[in-house]
Design a protein around this motif. Structure first.
Motif, PDB file in Angstrom:
ATOM      1  N   LEU A 320      -5.812  -2.005   9.226  1.00  0.00           N
ATOM      2  CA  LEU A 320      -5.013  -2.668   8.196  1.00  0.00           C
ATOM      3  C   LEU A 320      -3.958  -3.532   8.863  1.00  0.00           C
ATOM      4  CD1 LEU A 320      -4.466   0.444   5.900  1.00  0.00           C
ATOM      5  CD2 LEU A 320      -6.132  -1.389   5.553  1.00  0.00           C
ATOM      6  N   LEU A 321      -3.758  -4.724   8.314  1.00  0.00           N
ATOM      7  CA  LEU A 321      -2.780  -5.669   8.844  1.00  0.00           C
ATOM      8  C   LEU A 321      -1.738  -5.982   7.776  1.00  0.00           C
ATOM      9  CD1 LEU A 321      -5.300  -8.023  10.677  1.00  0.00           C
ATOM     10  CD2 LEU A 321      -3.758  -6.367  11.740  1.00  0.00           C
ATOM     11  N   PRO A 322      -0.560  -6.465   8.162  1.00  0.00           N
ATOM     12  CA  PRO A 322       0.495  -6.749   7.188  1.00  0.00           C
ATOM     13  C   PRO A 322       0.002  -7.626   6.041  1.00  0.00           C
ATOM     14  CG  PRO A 322       1.375  -6.917   9.410  1.00  0.00           C
ATOM     15  CD  PRO A 322      -0.111  -6.717   9.552  1.00  0.00           C
ATOM     16  N   GLY A 323       0.370  -7.231   4.826  1.00  0.00           N
ATOM     17  CA  GLY A 323      -0.048  -7.959   3.630  1.00  0.00           C
ATOM     18  C   GLY A 323      -1.134  -7.251   2.860  1.00  0.00           C
ATOM     19  N   ASP A 324      -1.897  -6.377   3.523  1.00  0.00           N
ATOM     20  CA  ASP A 324      -2.915  -5.599   2.821  1.00  0.00           C
ATOM     21  C   ASP A 324      -2.229  -4.575   1.920  1.00  0.00           C
ATOM     22  OD1 ASP A 324      -6.146  -4.943   3.387  1.00  0.00           O
ATOM     23  OD2 ASP A 324      -4.999  -3.288   2.513  1.00  0.00           O
ATOM     24  N   GLU A 325      -2.810  -4.338   0.740  1.00  0.00           N
ATOM     25  CA  GLU A 325      -2.152  -3.437  -0.205  1.00  0.00           C
ATOM     26  C   GLU A 325      -2.095  -1.992   0.297  1.00  0.00           C
ATOM     27  OE1 GLU A 325      -4.711  -2.013  -3.727  1.00  0.00           O
ATOM     28  OE2 GLU A 325      -5.436  -4.031  -3.324  1.00  0.00           O
TER      29      GLU A 325
END
Length: 627
Positions: A320-325
């Motif tokens: 998971l990367l920044p911005g993913d819910e």
């Protein structure tokens, strides 16, 4: 260097892209889809390798390496204290009084800058700014690992920094002398300073454009193997002579981004997630000039630190990367708590509203899945292909097509922009106000090569509303709906006089919901295209849709000259592309004879035959038999 760091080791890497002598096979927009063709049988929408006019350098790490053994990586490594040495002030003496050594000022607010760039190095005892030292590190590591020396003469003055052209390789140094210095630098990085003084050169920090900042996720490579890495990109005029050091690096490879991704998917080589992500992002730029222009302009926007968070599912895992819910609000930067997130759900069952993730079904089966807007004017990677003829993010596909037009990709756009730059050259039609707003917002973020000045126009039923609308000066793109455009044309009939590109987003929905308005718009565009005032301006209709239907067939036949139709679903291509498929069942040993008998006919119209085989050996055999 920041010796106070307890959990991280600072590092720098550079993506080296070098021009090749070959010209790309596809160099005209009308000859290709917005994203190019699919590379081989990949599930990804990567441009074919023949579309690239450059290659990227990857270095294979030794199997004895403690960090990612046998992986193919970009050149780079740990920062050394010598990279922050005050001795560099003498090397860069002509730039000491320039702000940040002539690199330019990043627009990103200081408080949001990644710590690797925001840390005040003067407080740590170094007069060398971080953004300079990490570029020096990337240049030094590239020289150590590959023998490629990215320098410029010390005599270069301030007017020569940050050239808009591709970076050259300096060839004036003796090969044996460079080999001697390379051995010395490998033994002690401080010798890199001495080498630059003796050779009267400077690390070409101005060709190193800030690209990103990746941090090693927790619990993957051990507590002592966590790196905070500054990513740069450098575009070279030509592929330089390359030599691995036979210690840390045992092999090097120059290939196009799509070739590397295909080799990874075919399990011929392994690349780490950051390499997979960044190469997928570079596939937006098959032409080196465009990549260099984009990276140079975008570098001053800044970047954000990315700490991937590992989520293990029932059938694989994802980063998971920044911005993913699903990305945690407070990620574990120090690795002191739970190493991995887990779920009993499969990858497909996980929430999918805001996506920014790399999904892994196996070590060599990775997919970037993203639908959020990239920050700091960056580009999202080319993502997974959906079941529809366009990518899941339909607006992203549309925007890519528009950007290629406005950026002048082999179109000579500047020629007709100078004729009259006060009228729009493109109109984007969307099926509703929500989609129009989304497309407008997306175009607003893509001010890369020149100001697009998009304008969102939504006209109500009021009699005076359309009449009172003023097209703002310098507007090049209008985003609207069919009904709004028809109302607008009743009072602004001049609108199409300089219009070159009419774009239909979700064209199948447009025809089903506003067929009368669509017919009126097309007739108006057709008449305007034949007027004398247009001189020799090009006329183009771009239609992006999910399903082929009769209206689209009529659109292609009646309003498009020399159309390029791209259908990405095999069933739809067979139904609407006049593809006739015949299957001949035979034994494996009879394949050649059956093929020859099939080809043994004289067509009424001259035609070419394309034959696919299972291997290069079989292709040679078929070629020999048919010769």
């Amino acid at each position: 260097m920041n010796t106070a760091l307890k959990h991280w080791k600072e590092a720098a890497t550079v993506i080296l892209a070098a021009g090749t002598r070959r010209r790309p096979v596809v160099n005209n927009l009308k000859d290709k889809a917005p994203f190019g063709g699919v590379e081989n049988n990949s599930k990804q929408m990567w441009p074919h390798r023949s579309e690239f006019d450059y290659e990227v350098l990857l270095l294979k790490r030794s199997g004895k390496s403690g960090f990612m053994p046998n992986a193919y990586v970009f050149p780079g490594g740990l920062v050394d204290s010598s990279d922050f040495s005050s001795d560099w002030l003498q090397v860069f003496k002509s730039f000491r009084n320039s702000s940040h050594f002539g690199l330019g000022v990043v627009k990103q607010p200081h408080e949001t800058r990644p710590p690797i760039f925001a840390t005040d190095r003067a407080k740590l005892g170094s007069p060398i700014p971080g953004q300079v030292a990490f570029r020096i590190c990337a240049v030094r590591e590239t020289f150590e690992e590959s023998g490629i020396l990215l320098v410029v003469p010390q005599k270069a003055d301030e007017t020569q920094h940050q050239p808009p052209t591709l970076a050259p390789i300096v060839h004036k140094y003796d090969k044996h002398e460079l080999n001697k210095w390379r051995s010395l630098v490998l033994k002690n990085p401080v010798n890199f300073i001495d080498m630059c003084k003796e050779l009267e050169c400077m690390p070409n920090i101005w060709a190193m454009h800030e690209w990103g900042n990746w941090l090693t996720p927790t619990g993957v490579y051990g507590e002592k193997r966590r790196y905070d890495t500054a990513f740069f990109i450098c575009c070279l005029q030509e592929v330089p002579q390359t030599m691995q050091d036979e210690k840390e690096i045992i092999h090097f490879k120059w290939s196009t981004p799509s070739e590397i991704l295909q080799s990874y998917e075919s399990q011929e080589m392994w690349i780490a997630p950051p390499q997979f992500y960044e190469l997928s992002r570079m596939c937006h730029f098959p032409l080196l000039h465009d990549l260099n222009h984009f990276s140079r302009e975008r570098a001053l926007e800044g970047c954000e630190p990315w700490l991937p968070v590992r989520l293990v599912s029932s059938d694989g895992y994802m980063l998971l990367l920044p911005g993913d819910e699903l990305y945690p609000d407070n990620p574990d930067w120090m690795g002191e708590n739970q190493v991995n997130m887990t779920t009993e759900k499969s990858l497909e069952e996980l929430p999918a509203t805001a996506l920014h993730r790399i999904e892994f079904h196996s070590l060599y089966d990775a997919t970037v899945n993203v639908n959020i807007k990239p920050r700091y004017n960056h580009r999202n990677p080319i993502s997974k292909v959906s079941d529809n003829p366009v990518i899941k993010d339909n607006s992203s596909t549309l925007t890519e097509a528009m950007l290629r037009i406005i950026e002048g990709d082999s179109f000579g756009i500047e020629l007709y922009l100078t004729i009259n730059n006060e009228k729009p050259i493109a109109v984007v039609l969307c099926p509703g106000w929500e989609k129009a707003q989304y497309v407008f917002d997306t175009l607003e973020e893509y001010k890369l090569f020149q100001p697009l000045n998009p304008m969102l126009i939504l006209v109500g039923l009021g009699k005076e509303e359309a009449k009172n609308i003023k097209i703002q000066k310098g507007c090049q793109i209008i985003v609207t709906t069919p009904k709004s455009l028809v109302r607008l044309l009743s009072h602004h009939c001049f609108l199409f006089l300089r219009l070159c590109h009419l774009v239909f987003d979700e064209v199948d929905v447009l025809f089903s919901g506003a067929s009368e308005q669509m017919s009126a718009i097309l007739e108006h565009f057709k008449k305007a295209a034949t007027s004398e005032e247009r001189v020799s301006l090009p006329q183009q209709i771009i239609a992006v849709g999910n399903r082929w239907n009769k209206q689209i067939k009529d659109l292609v036949r009646e309003y498009m000259s020399d159309p390029c139709v791209v259908i990405t679903i095999m069933e739809e291509a067979a139904l609407y592309g006049n593809v006739h498929q015949v299957i001949l069942v035979c034994l494996d040993c009879e394949k050649i004879s059956v093929l020859l008998s099939t080809l043994d006919f004289t067509p009424d119209i001259f035609q070419k035959t394309l034959i696919f085989t299972n291997s290069a050996k079989e292709a040679d055999h078929v070629f020999t038999v048919n010769s």
